[in-house]
Motif scaffolding. Sequence first.
Motif, PDB file in Angstrom:
ATOM      1  N   SER A   1      37.138  32.119  26.233  1.00  0.00           N
ATOM      2  CA  SER A   1      38.211  31.162  26.565  1.00  0.00           C
ATOM      3  C   SER A   1      38.899  31.560  27.876  1.00  0.00           C
ATOM      4  N   GLN A   2      38.998  32.862  28.131  1.00  0.00           N
ATOM      5  CA  GLN A   2      39.653  33.296  29.372  1.00  0.00           C
ATOM      6  C   GLN A   2      38.784  32.955  30.589  1.00  0.00           C
ATOM      7  N   LEU A   3      37.449  33.071  30.422  1.00  0.00           N
ATOM      8  CA  LEU A   3      36.533  32.672  31.507  1.00  0.00           C
ATOM      9  C   LEU A   3      36.645  31.163  31.760  1.00  0.00           C
ATOM     10  N   TYR A   4      36.766  30.406  30.646  1.00  0.00           N
ATOM     11  CA  TYR A   4      36.904  28.947  30.769  1.00  0.00           C
ATOM     12  C   TYR A   4      38.164  28.598  31.570  1.00  0.00           C
ATOM     13  N   TRP A   5      39.295  29.268  31.260  1.00  0.00           N
ATOM     14  CA  TRP A   5      40.544  28.966  31.969  1.00  0.00           C
ATOM     15  C   TRP A   5      40.499  29.447  33.418  1.00  0.00           C
ATOM     16  N   ALA A   6      39.758  30.535  33.659  1.00  0.00           N
ATOM     17  CA  ALA A   6      39.593  30.994  35.050  1.00  0.00           C
ATOM     18  C   ALA A   6      38.857  29.924  35.863  1.00  0.00           C
ATOM     19  N   TRP A   7      37.806  29.359  35.234  1.00  0.00           N
ATOM     20  CA  TRP A   7      37.038  28.294  35.899  1.00  0.00           C
ATOM     21  C   TRP A   7      37.917  27.060  36.124  1.00  0.00           C
ATOM     22  N   ARG A   8      38.708  26.672  35.083  1.00  0.00           N
ATOM     23  CA  ARG A   8      39.591  25.505  35.233  1.00  0.00           C
ATOM     24  C   ARG A   8      40.629  25.749  36.333  1.00  0.00           C
ATOM     25  N   GLY A   9      41.153  26.980  36.351  1.00  0.00           N
ATOM     26  CA  GLY A   9      42.179  27.324  37.357  1.00  0.00           C
ATOM     27  C   GLY A   9      41.593  27.257  38.760  1.00  0.00           C
ATOM     28  N   TYR A  10      40.365  27.799  38.916  1.00  0.00           N
ATOM     29  CA  TYR A  10      39.749  27.785  40.255  1.00  0.00           C
ATOM     30  C   TYR A  10      39.411  26.347  40.679  1.00  0.00           C
ATOM     31  N   SER A  11      38.947  25.525  39.719  1.00  0.00           N
ATOM     32  CA  SER A  11      38.633  24.114  40.035  1.00  0.00           C
ATOM     33  C   SER A  11      39.882  23.394  40.514  1.00  0.00           C
ATOM     34  N   LEU A  12      41.009  23.676  39.847  1.00  0.00           N
ATOM     35  CA  LEU A  12      42.277  23.047  40.237  1.00  0.00           C
ATOM     36  C   LEU A  12      42.661  23.473  41.655  1.00  0.00           C
TER      37      LEU A  12
ATOM     38  N   CYS B   1      44.486  32.438  44.356  1.00  0.00           N
ATOM     39  CA  CYS B   1      43.695  32.867  43.184  1.00  0.00           C
ATOM     40  C   CYS B   1      43.789  34.388  42.998  1.00  0.00           C
ATOM     41  N   GLY B   2      43.765  35.121  44.098  1.00  0.00           N
ATOM     42  CA  GLY B   2      43.862  36.585  44.019  1.00  0.00           C
ATOM     43  C   GLY B   2      45.203  37.012  43.445  1.00  0.00           C
ATOM     44  N   ALA B   3      46.284  36.339  43.862  1.00  0.00           N
ATOM     45  CA  ALA B   3      47.627  36.689  43.362  1.00  0.00           C
ATOM     46  C   ALA B   3      47.732  36.402  41.867  1.00  0.00           C
ATOM     47  N   VAL B   4      47.180  35.240  41.438  1.00  0.00           N
ATOM     48  CA  VAL B   4      47.231  34.889  40.003  1.00  0.00           C
ATOM     49  C   VAL B   4      46.422  35.899  39.198  1.00  0.00           C
ATOM     50  N   LEU B   5      45.232  36.261  39.704  1.00  0.00           N
ATOM     51  CA  LEU B   5      44.387  37.229  38.995  1.00  0.00           C
ATOM     52  C   LEU B   5      45.076  38.589  38.893  1.00  0.00           C
ATOM     53  N   ALA B   6      45.742  39.006  39.975  1.00  0.00           N
ATOM     54  CA  ALA B   6      46.438  40.306  39.957  1.00  0.00           C
ATOM     55  C   ALA B   6      47.553  40.292  38.912  1.00  0.00           C
ATOM     56  N   ALA B   7      48.327  39.190  38.862  1.00  0.00           N
ATOM     57  CA  ALA B   7      49.410  39.088  37.866  1.00  0.00           C
ATOM     58  C   ALA B   7      48.825  39.111  36.453  1.00  0.00           C
TER      59      ALA B   7
END
Length: 406
Positions: A14-25, A40-46
Amino acid sequence: MSIFSAVLLFFGASQLYWAWRGYSLAAARIRSRARRWAVCGAVLAAYLMEYQYNLGAWREPGTPVRLTFRDALLAAPFLWWAASSFIACVVAILFAPLRGMVGGVRWLLARRRAAGTEIQSPARRQFLERTAAVATGAPFVAGAYGLLYGRLNLQVTAQAIRLPRLPRAFEGFRICQLSDIHIGPFMPADEIRKYAAIANAHKPDLVALTGDFVTFDPYTQHAVVDALRGLRAPFGVYGSLGNHDAWAGVEDSIAGLFRLAGVRILRAANVPIAANGESFNLIGVDFQSLRRFGPSPPVQRLLGNMEGIVDQDRVNILLSHNPETFDRAAELGIDLSLAGHTHGGQAALEFISPEIAPSRLVTPYVAGWFQKPGGQLYVNRGIGTIFIPIRIGAPPEITIYTLSRG
Ligand SMILES: [Fe+2]
């Protein structure tokens, strides 16, 4: 594969799915490639920092018994995200076949349009996409509601209990039940004192505590006993122990601490509650289950050691943490069982149907009043939470029973 491993695996997916949705957005909204990667890097770091803090905090000894800034600012958002993103991913999967079907229809329509036919359905397409977006967004909104309001929205339930054999001296006798305290950062000691004050304000004749005082950390037992020592009732404060008290290994020690605080924990024991020469038999048992439940081994027979302390000539009232004992209690002639354990499902979808609660998978007795030949049962929803500090459709509860001869 255990259920726990399966859940963990699905959570990772599910986390991979949301990462994909977040990047698509981000790809759709941010044209500049450099800015997109920076965001994307800042969100991933947080996101990774949240993991580092929360996984680190679980390894630290000593669960806080007050809500710290770190719990409010780092643990609460993490737990909200973990639960909401998991459920939202399930919803997205449920919508996937419908979206696939509509995609197929769109393809067919596009082909017919290309052939000169004037058939278009942008409105229908938009409707489905909006419905899917609302449905996958709903768990995040519901999770925030359950965290910020649902778990704090205490309900004091007045429950009338008619007992044909009740002695006259106990007509109108009032018992207050608190259950599943689960002291911790999201059920701080000060909050428990408030619940104890609410219980006292109802001036019960007797207070019943039905277990799960701690969650996993034995070091929290002193704080929970201290927070409950202010409970007052003329006929006394009694309790039984839950599975978490057993899992934390505090059954003997917390019973001792309660004894010093004036609370008597009944462990396969009974006590007469007497007034004007009449009495009823109050019984308490530790958690027991026919199935292995966490570290608790199964018992061969529920209430197997109780025959000697059930009094056939008097009203028997049982304090049993988990409601699975009810069927056997009714067979034994226990007139009333008071239980907890289920948290009312904790995230029951009662606004859709009271049938939808995870606890229903393990017991038919999720919350409220039940009756069968030989006895009655009330399952209190408790005041605390476990794992995720969220309650949806299962508000915390203090129950005030009024006994009458019926
Ligand atoms: Fe429990």
